[in-house]
Write a protein that holds these residues in place. Structure first.
Motif, PDB file in Angstrom:
ATOM      1  N   ASN A 149      -4.203  36.771 -19.006  1.00 49.64           N
ATOM      2  CA  ASN A 149      -4.123  38.212 -18.766  1.00 49.64           C
ATOM      3  C   ASN A 149      -2.956  38.275 -17.682  1.00 49.64           C
ATOM      4  O   ASN A 149      -3.448  37.905 -16.492  1.00 49.64           O
ATOM      5  CB  ASN A 149      -5.351  38.794 -18.519  1.00 49.64           C
ATOM      6  N   SER A 151      -2.012  41.006 -16.331  1.00 49.24           N
ATOM      7  CA  SER A 151      -2.218  42.329 -15.537  1.00 49.24           C
ATOM      8  C   SER A 151      -3.597  42.558 -15.180  1.00 49.24           C
ATOM      9  O   SER A 151      -4.335  43.075 -16.221  1.00 49.24           O
ATOM     10  CB  SER A 151      -1.530  43.404 -15.931  1.00 49.24           C
ATOM     11  N   VAL A 152      -4.261  41.940 -14.181  1.00 44.02           N
ATOM     12  CA  VAL A 152      -5.702  42.273 -13.868  1.00 44.02           C
ATOM     13  C   VAL A 152      -6.132  43.081 -12.865  1.00 44.02           C
ATOM     14  O   VAL A 152      -5.269  43.196 -11.976  1.00 44.02           O
ATOM     15  CB  VAL A 152      -6.333  41.131 -14.017  1.00 44.02           C
ATOM     16  N   LYS A 153      -7.327  43.629 -12.680  1.00 41.98           N
ATOM     17  CA  LYS A 153      -7.766  44.388 -11.561  1.00 41.98           C
ATOM     18  C   LYS A 153      -8.660  43.374 -10.673  1.00 41.98           C
ATOM     19  O   LYS A 153      -9.158  42.174 -11.067  1.00 41.98           O
ATOM     20  CB  LYS A 153      -8.901  45.267 -12.138  1.00 41.98           C
TER      21      LYS A 153
HETATM   22  C1  NAG Z   1      -6.464  42.399 -18.704  1.00 41.52           C
HETATM   23  O1  NAG Z   1      -7.291  42.898 -17.866  1.00 41.52           O
HETATM   24  C2  NAG Z   1      -7.423  44.312 -17.551  1.00 41.52           C
HETATM   25  C3  NAG Z   1      -8.685  44.352 -16.436  1.00 41.52           C
HETATM   26  O2  NAG Z   1      -8.578  43.303 -15.605  1.00 41.52           O
HETATM   27  C4  NAG Z   1      -8.031  44.813 -18.907  1.00 41.52           C
HETATM   28  O3  NAG Z   1      -8.196  46.324 -18.911  1.00 41.52           O
HETATM   29  C5  NAG Z   1      -6.969  44.565 -19.885  1.00 41.52           C
HETATM   30  O4  NAG Z   1      -7.598  44.993 -21.394  1.00 41.52           O
HETATM   31  C6  NAG Z   1      -6.862  43.052 -20.278  1.00 41.52           C
HETATM   32  N1  NAG Z   1      -5.973  42.777 -20.982  1.00 41.52           N
HETATM   33  C7  NAG Z   1      -6.054  41.625 -22.220  1.00 41.52           C
HETATM   34  C8  NAG Z   1      -4.915  41.599 -23.046  1.00 41.52           C
HETATM   35  O5  NAG Z   1      -6.938  41.121 -21.998  1.00 41.52           O
END
Ligand code: NAG
Ligand code: NAG
Ligand code: NAG
Ligand code: NAG
Ligand code: NAG
Ligand code: NAG
Length: 269
Positions: A149, A151-153
């Motif tokens: 992923n 873009s993560v928090k």
């Molecule tokens: C990636 O991580 C974020 C939060 O950390 C989440 O909201 C999002 O759904 C994730 N995307 C995928 C494709 O897993």
């Protein structure tokens, strides 16, 4: 004592005999430039090279002969690569024709390598032959793929997996913004090809590269990771609360003073 000496002499002769005869019967092989993956040093006995590179197999001087052969063997599979009657046209097997060059003066053989050329090679005259030379042909690795992923928090853990579409890597490693990553409580390497970032912070944002390597190649791919601070979400919400709260406060204050209409009029202006 003398029996012992004799035995020693015999052993020496035995050790010396095939050694002395062995040295001139060894093929010397070398990968020729340009080949961006394999080592270009000449080798005796065994060589590792890469698909689509050219190798030169050179033979030591052997007894004169009216006919010479280059032969290939891999397990039960045996093949005559070429047969050459001195001063006659070279007779090359079809599967080698467009990718080999035979030197009629020194009997060396140049070959553009394909997948499946791994095996042993030897040169033979009517009365003598070289030792079998072992060639291992490996495919350079394609660029790996990084799955994760992007873009993560902040606060959670992040998993980046490095996959190779084809072939097998001997080793994997990771770089962040060009610098080698070392394992720690924060950066953990799992099953060779997976990077775990524990309790990610915004500081973990950056370019992560996975590097893969086999005996003839190294390739890499990079991945942009963005770690968003949880505060990025909290701050706008807090600001919205403050603004709404102060509006309500002003309205209440106006009403208490009985100047509600006046306040609203001044706001509209
Ligand atoms: C990636 O991580 C974020 C939060 O950390 C989440 O909201 C999002 O759904 C994730 N995307 C995928 C494709 O897993
Ligand atoms: C030789 O020919 C075969 C097909 O017959 C082809 O697959 C191969 O790429 C050719 N090799 C070279 C070096 O041209
Ligand atoms: C064949 O080998 C000889 C001796 O090593 C060399 O002088 C000659 O240039 C080579 N010929 C070709 C066509 O490579
Ligand atoms: C990496 O792999 C790609 C194909 O996936 C290839 O085009 C490239 O040349 C390779 N790079 C190296 C350094 O081998
Ligand atoms: C990790 O390395 C071990 C040996 O070092 C190997 O057996 C295993 O297949 C490798 N795993 C992956 C995913 O490449
Ligand atoms: C973030 O990284 C910078 C340098 O890259 C470092 O000085 C700083 O201490 C790091 N902050 C945290 C919270 O790790």
């Amino acid at each position: 004592m003398c029996a012992c000496c004799l035995l020693l002499l015999l052993l020496l002769l035995l050790a010396w005999g095939p050694g002395a005869a062995g040295a001139p019967s060894a093929i010397i092989a070398q990968t020729l430039a340009p080949c961006y993956s394999a080592d270009l040093q000449p080798a005796s006995g065994r060589l590792i090279s890469a698909v689509s590179c050219t190798v030169l197999l050179a033979v030591p001087p052997l007894n004169a002969s009216a006919v010479v052969f280059w032969e290939y063997k891999n397990g039960p599979h045996e093949e005559i690569i070429l047969k050459y009657y001195l001063n006659k046209p070279v007779n090359t097997a079809a599967s080698y024709k467009n990718r080999t060059k035979f030197n009629e003066t020194d009997f060396s053989l140049q070959m553009v390598l394909q997948r499946g050329d791994s095996g042993t090679y030897r040169f033979r005259t009517e009365s003598q032959e070289t030792d079998w030379f072992q060639l291992e042909v490996i495919e350079p690795l394609p660029a790996p793929e990084i799955v994760g992923n992007s873009s993560v928090k902040a606060g959670g853990s992040i998993k980046l997996v490095c996959n190779i579409p084809e072939g097998k890597a001997d080793s994997y490693w990771w770089k962040k913004n060009g610098e080698l990553l070392l394992g720690s409580d924060h950066f953990q390497f799992v099953r060779n090809n997976t990077l775990h970032i524990i309790e990610a912070t915004m500081n973990d944002s950056g370019y992560y590269a996975c590097v893969v390597r086999n005996k003839v190649s190294q390739n890499e791919t990079s991945f942009l990771l963005r770690v968003q601070n949880a505060a990025n979400m909290v701050l706008p919400v807090m600001m919205a609360c403050v603004i709404v709260g102060s509006l309500i406060g002003v309205l209440v204050w106006c009403r208490r003073r009985g100047r509600f209409r006046h306040c609203v009029r001044r706001w509209r202006a």
